[in-house]
Motif scaffolding. Sequence first.
Motif, PDB file in Angstrom:
ATOM      1  N   GLU A 421       0.824  -1.206   0.000  1.00 39.20           N
ATOM      2  CA  GLU A 421       0.000   0.000   0.000  1.00 39.20           C
ATOM      3  C   GLU A 421       0.861   1.260   0.000  1.00 39.20           C
ATOM      4  O   GLU A 421       0.563   2.229  -0.719  1.00 39.20           O
ATOM      5  CB  GLU A 421      -0.932   0.011   1.214  1.00 39.20           C
ATOM      6  N   ARG A 437      -7.213   1.423  -3.116  1.00 38.77           N
ATOM      7  CA  ARG A 437      -7.736   0.086  -3.413  1.00 38.77           C
ATOM      8  C   ARG A 437      -8.291   0.020  -4.834  1.00 38.77           C
ATOM      9  O   ARG A 437      -8.109  -0.985  -5.530  1.00 38.77           O
ATOM     10  CB  ARG A 437      -8.851  -0.273  -2.422  1.00 38.77           C
ATOM     11  N   ALA A 441      -6.958  -2.401  -7.765  1.00 36.90           N
ATOM     12  CA  ALA A 441      -7.833  -3.366  -8.433  1.00 36.90           C
ATOM     13  C   ALA A 441      -7.713  -3.257  -9.949  1.00 36.90           C
ATOM     14  O   ALA A 441      -7.672  -4.269 -10.665  1.00 36.90           O
ATOM     15  CB  ALA A 441      -9.276  -3.134  -7.995  1.00 36.90           C
ATOM     16  N   ASP A 446      -4.737  -6.418  -6.459  1.00 35.37           N
ATOM     17  CA  ASP A 446      -5.545  -7.096  -5.437  1.00 35.37           C
ATOM     18  C   ASP A 446      -5.346  -8.606  -5.477  1.00 35.37           C
ATOM     19  O   ASP A 446      -5.461  -9.293  -4.458  1.00 35.37           O
ATOM     20  CB  ASP A 446      -7.024  -6.729  -5.579  1.00 35.37           C
ATOM     21  N   ASP A 447      -5.009  -9.147  -6.665  1.00 45.57           N
ATOM     22  CA  ASP A 447      -4.690 -10.580  -6.748  1.00 45.57           C
ATOM     23  C   ASP A 447      -3.450 -10.906  -5.914  1.00 45.57           C
ATOM     24  O   ASP A 447      -3.393 -11.939  -5.239  1.00 45.57           O
ATOM     25  CB  ASP A 447      -4.434 -10.976  -8.204  1.00 45.57           C
ATOM     26  N   VAL A 449      -2.331  -9.136  -3.332  1.00 46.06           N
ATOM     27  CA  VAL A 449      -2.660  -8.907  -1.923  1.00 46.06           C
ATOM     28  C   VAL A 449      -3.365 -10.118  -1.328  1.00 46.06           C
ATOM     29  O   VAL A 449      -3.070 -10.539  -0.205  1.00 46.06           O
ATOM     30  CB  VAL A 449      -3.530  -7.639  -1.787  1.00 46.06           C
ATOM     31  N   ARG A 450      -4.283 -10.707  -2.089  1.00 43.37           N
ATOM     32  CA  ARG A 450      -5.013 -11.878  -1.577  1.00 43.37           C
ATOM     33  C   ARG A 450      -4.095 -13.079  -1.383  1.00 43.37           C
ATOM     34  O   ARG A 450      -4.326 -13.905  -0.508  1.00 43.37           O
ATOM     35  CB  ARG A 450      -6.146 -12.232  -2.543  1.00 43.37           C
ATOM     36  N   TRP A 456      -2.319  -6.167   2.442  1.00 45.76           N
ATOM     37  CA  TRP A 456      -1.853  -4.825   2.083  1.00 45.76           C
ATOM     38  C   TRP A 456      -0.609  -4.406   2.872  1.00 45.76           C
ATOM     39  O   TRP A 456       0.124  -3.528   2.429  1.00 45.76           O
ATOM     40  CB  TRP A 456      -2.963  -3.795   2.324  1.00 45.76           C
TER      41      TRP A 456
END
Length: 593
Positions: A421, A437, A441, A446-447, A449-450, A456
């Motif tokens: 972040e 965010r 995305a 975000d892929d 981060v997951r 983050w």
Amino acid sequence: MIRQLLAIVPPRERTLLRTVLALQTGGAVLQGVAFVLLVPALRALLGSDPGSAWPWIWSLAGVAAAQSVVYYLGAKKGFEAGASLSRVLHHRIGDHTAELPLGWFGPARTGELSTLTTQTVMAIMRVPGYLLRPLVNGLLTPAVVVALMYAFDWRLALAATATVPVIMAVYRWTTGLTEKADTIRAKAMTDAAGRVIEYAEVQPVLRSFGRSGQGGSRALDAALDAQRDASHQVVRAGVPGLLGFTLVVQAAFTTVLVYGTYLALGGSLAVPELMALLVLAARFVEPMTEAANLGSALRSARGALAAVQEVLDVPPMPQPDHPVVPAGSSIEFDRVSFRYGTGTVLDEASFRVPERTMTALVGPSGSGKTTVTRLIARFWEVDSGAVRIGGTDVRDVTTEELMARISVVFQDVYLFEGTIEENIRIGRPDATAEEVRAAAAKARVDDIVRRLPDGWDAQVGEGGATLSGGERQRISIARAILKDAPIVLLDEATASLDPENERAVQEALTALTADRTLLVIAHRLQTVMAADQILVLDGGRIVQRGTHDQLIVREGRYADFWAQRNRAQGWRLGAMPAATDAGAAASYDPVGG
């Protein structure tokens, strides 16, 4: 040296340094007076009335006490000034380099700035706390001793005075012996620092070839050997000079001793007074010897000050007296020429990129493609011609305004040590968490981060070492999306990425470049075909321009480029024929062949 130091610090530190200098000067004068008071005290003690020595002894004690107080205050202020210098110089160097043209930051600057902000600043820090006192004492205390010696015996005082020019001449000679060697050593230390940093950065490459151990980097070994040899050269040059200076100082004392003995034997000087004056003569040479022993440190400090001043003297990027805000986001090169070193990179290049269109730059390596993007962002100044944004010369736009209009995404991505972040937020520090965010995305971050346990807050490591190349690219693109600048300069090389990352990066680039003015150094055939305009660079000139359909039917550089790309896409890995060595090898399977 003192003038150099005062020249590079702001007013507050300048006042503090002057205070330190005044205290050290007072201490040196008091020390000289204390030495001189030994003469009447010893003369009385060794004479016929020892009791008459008490007034002189009490005077000597009072002056010594005063000198101790001044010495304490000078030392305290000196260490305070040293700490303040460290803070101020780091800020000055940092603030100034932030204003320099980015073209100044060549490959050698990493080692240079690393040495400058560590060893160089530390050498300067030592000046007020450690070096100033012996330097001032070495100059002023002998001067006070000789001046007051005239009050007791002008003949011995004159003899001591006559030795001063010889001592100063020898000191200058010894300084000259090591000055050149010190310069060579400073350069060798800078080169070695750069090679150490380089060695750390290329560890993955070295280890992949089994060369991370001894002998892993011939360049590093050579740089360290050069630093060692330079240090030996300084020692070899300095030792004769130091011995010569010491001999001359001792010869000066011997001269006073012999002359005093001659006067005493002739009856014109009493023996008690001779002994007292010889003690004073010893005090005359002692501070000079102490200062000479610090000669190497003093030269290093002078060299350090010169190195800092050299960087501070580099002209910052000129800012316009009357800034203009560009009226749009078009890009124009008007007969732009640019030289780097001795070679011409761009030679009267002219083109225009209309707003909200995509222009692809193609051409062989070294043709000037990257230079074009650097000049748009004003990393360098053009030698002639003009680069315009929205019809305004970039030299008439402030750096802040210009960079606010441009997002730069290149193949070599650097991430700062911190979280995902934090690295995205660099694009716009005042952005909300929701905006960060959303940008992430669009760039498919975000892929990532997951996948990571800390989400983050996952640390990316120095330079983004914990992430893959494609993941670093996605974070870089997320920065640019968050910045939301109307102009995007892009090196869209994705050839080294795996299919998943390439698809994610291409989707991120689509989100970034929508409805913006885009100048892309094109590597993919799909990008070139989709461009509204293609510029073919060769030898620093625009040799062809047009759309894909227009250029593909003409003979020239673009047709050759297209053919080479098509052939390159046809390479496949296949099994070797039975008649050759068994195993797999690269074979050529032309597209459609």
